[in-house]
Scaffold this motif. Structure first.
Motif, short mmCIF file in Angstrom:
data_model
loop_
_atom_site.label_atom_id
_atom_site.label_comp_id
_atom_site.label_asym_id
_atom_site.label_seq_id
_atom_site.Cartn_x
_atom_site.Cartn_y
_atom_site.Cartn_z
N GLU A 73 0.49 -1.67 -0.58
CA GLU A 73 -0.35 -0.21 0.07
C GLU A 73 0.78 1.58 -0.08
N ALA A 74 2.48 1.24 0.60
CA ALA A 74 2.79 2.53 0.29
C ALA A 74 4.34 2.08 -0.09
N ILE A 75 5.15 3.14 0.34
CA ILE A 75 6.54 3.02 -0.41
C ILE A 75 7.48 1.80 0.31
N ALA A 106 14.71 2.31 -4.81
CA ALA A 106 15.86 2.55 -4.83
C ALA A 106 16.52 2.65 -3.47
N ALA A 107 16.06 4.68 -3.44
CA ALA A 107 16.91 4.64 -2.20
C ALA A 107 16.23 4.51 -0.95
N GLU A 108 14.91 4.14 -1.11
CA GLU A 108 14.34 3.20 0.49
C GLU A 108 14.71 1.99 1.08
N ALA A 126 12.37 10.81 -7.52
CA ALA A 126 11.52 10.57 -6.74
C ALA A 126 12.01 10.65 -5.66
N GLY A 127 10.87 10.69 -4.26
CA GLY A 127 11.55 10.76 -3.30
C GLY A 127 11.14 11.60 -2.15
N LEU A 128 12.40 13.00 -2.33
CA LEU A 128 12.64 13.94 -2.11
C LEU A 128 11.59 15.40 -1.68
N ARG A 129 11.97 15.81 -0.16
CA ARG A 129 10.00 17.00 -0.18
C ARG A 129 11.74 18.45 -0.21
N ILE A 130 11.33 18.87 -0.96
CA ILE A 130 12.09 20.28 -1.16
C ILE A 130 10.84 21.90 -1.49
N PRO A 131 10.15 22.10 -0.80
CA PRO A 131 9.16 23.23 -0.57
C PRO A 131 9.58 24.23 -1.71
N GLU A 132 10.87 24.48 -1.60
CA GLU A 132 10.96 26.03 -3.27
C GLU A 132 11.78 25.17 -3.65
N HIS A 133 11.88 23.54 -4.51
CA HIS A 133 11.70 23.08 -5.76
C HIS A 133 10.63 21.98 -6.11
N PRO A 134 9.46 22.35 -6.03
CA PRO A 134 8.44 21.70 -6.09
C PRO A 134 7.85 20.29 -6.81
N VAL A 135 7.98 19.01 -6.88
CA VAL A 135 7.86 18.44 -8.34
C VAL A 135 6.39 18.18 -8.82
N LYS A 195 10.64 12.06 5.98
CA LYS A 195 11.93 11.25 6.83
C LYS A 195 12.83 10.80 5.36
N LEU A 196 13.12 10.58 4.64
CA LEU A 196 13.84 9.85 3.50
C LEU A 196 15.00 11.09 3.67
N GLU A 197 15.21 12.10 3.44
CA GLU A 197 16.27 12.26 3.58
C GLU A 197 16.96 12.75 4.82
N ARG A 198 16.61 12.21 5.76
CA ARG A 198 17.57 12.86 6.83
C ARG A 198 18.15 11.57 6.92
N ARG A 199 17.84 10.11 6.64
CA ARG A 199 17.87 8.30 6.31
C ARG A 199 19.23 8.43 5.11
N LEU A 200 19.20 9.17 4.61
CA LEU A 200 20.10 8.70 3.94
C LEU A 200 21.59 8.43 3.86
N GLY A 201 22.45 9.42 4.33
CA GLY A 201 23.59 8.50 5.33
C GLY A 201 23.76 7.78 5.68
N ARG A 202 22.02 6.32 5.73
CA ARG A 202 22.26 5.33 6.00
C ARG A 202 23.09 4.32 4.78
N ILE A 203 22.90 4.57 3.89
CA ILE A 203 23.00 4.49 2.30
C ILE A 203 24.75 4.42 2.86
N THR A 204 25.44 3.09 1.79
CA THR A 204 26.48 2.77 2.08
C THR A 204 27.55 2.01 0.61
N ALA A 205 26.32 1.88 -0.57
CA ALA A 205 27.31 1.07 -1.89
C ALA A 205 27.28 2.53 -2.12
N PRO A 206 28.28 2.57 -3.44
CA PRO A 206 28.67 2.95 -4.18
C PRO A 206 27.60 3.85 -5.12
N THR A 207 27.57 5.18 -4.81
CA THR A 207 26.57 5.85 -5.00
C THR A 207 26.78 6.97 -5.87
#
Length: 280
Positions: A73-75, A106-108, A126-135, A195-207
């Motif tokens: 039902e959700a991401i 993929a990011a999640e 997609a996935g990030l919420r940046i109010p000054e640059h809306p999708v 919540k995704l942006e503050r969790r991106l530091g968990r990614i360890t794969a070469p990106t």
């Protein structure tokens, strides 16, 4: 030499079947598609396969020929869904490439299970919420405006069908089904997880984060924010291209992706060495 046609498969999971296209030999690349283009083998896919990789391209739940998976039902459900797909395919730690909506998945996935990702490539994710640059809200766009939003140089519509010809009902039903599925996963909040942006530091794969220069759907600032938040992430930009990137510039995007994959062989991954030692 003619390109080899992909094989078509169905992966049985609890709750339904996943439709999958597969071609090529070499290290596995799990490709997570955008909101459009499910169930079709594109020149972009073939370009990666021709570079010496095995490309596996499943359809998301409710897209292409995959079943609905109504309990997805959700991401976060999609993350567990793709962990199940990886397990069913025997993919311990593949390269993962995601485009747009698929890039968000993929990011999640890389945030949730960093040890399962060999390398990560995000294509105008997609996935990030940046109010000054809306999708841009694609659910509000009429078809003609949508095409102009997705392409830097919109394709000319073929003049093959009479204006009085009846609509292709199968195509209309398929498009409605996929739009409904996209809304199920991304309506509120729209195409993002705050919540995704503050969790991106968990990614360890070469990106690698790749963006088209003229993205009128997801502003390039989103790609740059991914780069800023993912440790060690690299950035590339393809000029004169819109959001429909692997339709509009398939060769250029395939070249960027395969360069990244080649530079980060799965056999050189630190976990690969540890697993090799443990198996002796």
């Amino acid at each position: 030499m003619a390109d080899a046609a992909p094989t078509e498969e169905f992966v049985e999971l609890t709750g339904g079947r996943v439709h999958l296209l597969r071609a090529g030999t070499g290290e596995p690349v799990l490709f997570l598609h955008a909101a459009g283009g499910a169930g079709v083998w594109h020149p972009f896919h073939q370009g990666i396969a021709d570079a010496g990789f095995e490309v596996l391209a499943p359809d998301h739940p409710g897209f292409g020929k995959s079943d609905e998976f109504p309990e997805t039902e959700a991401i976060d459900d999609l993350v567990y869904h793709y962990l199940d797909v990886m397990d069913a395919l025997g993919l311990a730690r593949p390269h993962v490439v995601g485009a747009s909506f698929g890039g968000w998945i993929a990011a999640e996935l890389a945030v949730h299970s960093p040890h399962r990702i060999g390398s990560l490539t995000l294509l105008s994710a997609a996935g990030l919420r940046i109010p000054e640059h809306p999708v841009t809200d694609i659910f509000l766009l009429p078809p003609a405006k949508l095409i102009a939003t997705l392409y830097h140089d919109p394709p000319v519509a073929p003049l093959t069908a009479s204006p009085d010809a009846p609509p292709d009902l199968d195509a209309v039903i398929a498009a409605y089904r996929e739009a409904t599925s996209l809304a199920r996963f991304s309506w509120v909040p729209y195409l993002s997880n705050p919540k995704l942006e503050r969790r991106l530091g968990r990614i360890t794969a070469p990106t690698l984060v790749v963006a088209p220069s003229d993205d009128r759907l997801i502003p390039v600032e989103h790609a740059r924010r991914y780069v800023a938040r993912i440790p060690g992430a690299a950035y590339a930009e393809v000029p004169d291209c819109g959001h429909a990137m692997y339709f509009e510039r398939p060769a250029e995007f395939a070249a960027e992706v395969t360069r990244h994959l080649s530079e980060h062989s799965l056999s050189a991954h630190p976990l690969a060495a540890a697993e090799s030692g443990a198996s002796r």
